[in-house]
Design an enzyme around this catalytic site. Structure first.
Site, PDB file in Angstrom:
ATOM      1  N   HIS A 211       0.834  -1.202   0.000  1.00 22.38           N
ATOM      2  CA  HIS A 211       0.000   0.000   0.000  1.00 22.38           C
ATOM      3  C   HIS A 211       0.870   1.253   0.000  1.00 22.38           C
ATOM      4  CE1 HIS A 211       0.779   0.773   4.282  1.00 22.38           C
ATOM      5  NE2 HIS A 211       0.509  -0.507   4.509  1.00 22.38           N
TER       6      HIS A 211
ATOM      7  N   CYS B   4       3.444  -4.578   6.580  1.00 18.53           N
ATOM      8  CA  CYS B   4       3.131  -4.418   5.157  1.00 18.53           C
ATOM      9  C   CYS B   4       4.306  -3.787   4.419  1.00 18.53           C
ATOM     10  CB  CYS B   4       1.896  -3.532   4.993  1.00 18.53           C
ATOM     11  SG  CYS B   4       0.385  -4.288   5.625  1.00 18.53           S
TER      12      CYS B   4
END
Length: 170
Positions: free
Chosen positions: A134, A146
């Site tokens: 992301h 992430c």
């Protein structure tokens, strides 16, 4: 940990400071816990291994559909990150009684999300919930596990990943 597979030209290859894809290098952020083989819920680590790309989500109120297979994020869409939840590490909808993360955020971090198959679809409790690719908060600011990228780089990659694309983190 997954067995090592031969690299493919379409792989996203993660290093501690950048992501390589289709002959380009993109600066990135990774988990505050570094890249680890023994990923656990809450450790902030990015899991080592070869992970398939299994989905793409986007905010239709903020951007055009980035790929024909991308799915829109709606106002009630959440991601379960509670190991006690029967739907642990799956997309769920509000209202939801267990711990979760809102996918439709006020900030732009999840305007475009590429989903990996880390601990999915049959999650092992405590191994850690979703690993997304992301937008980053700012250059090299650590994530909860992430992979964060600059907005324009994320969009460039999203337009070019295919069914066979994998994330290789070593």
């Amino acid at each position: 940990m997954r067995h090592s597979l031969p690299m493919q030209a379409t792989d996203l290859v993660l290093t501690p400071t950048h992501l390589r894809f289709l002959g380009r290098r993109f600066p990135c952020s990774i988990g505050r816990g570094g890249v680890r083989s023994d990923k656990r819920e809450g450790d902030g680590a990015t899991p080592r291994g070869t992970h398939r790309i299994v989905g793409m989500l986007y905010r239709p109120d903020r951007m055009a559909r980035p790929a024909d297979w991308a799915l829109p994020i709606g106002p009630c869409d959440l991601w379960s990150d509670d190991p006690a939840d029967p739907d642990y590490n799956l997309m769920v909808r509000a209202p939801h009684a267990f711990g979760h993360e809102r996918l439709r955020r006020a900030d732009p971090l999840y305007d475009l999300v590429i989903l990996t198959d880390w601990n999915w679809p049959c999650a092992a409790r405590g191994r850690g919930s979703a690993i997304f690719i992301h937008q980053w908060r700012r250059p090299h600011f650590p994530t909860e596990g992430c992979i964060g990228l600059r907005r324009d780089h994320l969009h460039w990659i999203a337009a070019r990943i295919r069914h066979a694309t994998r994330l290789v983190a070593s």
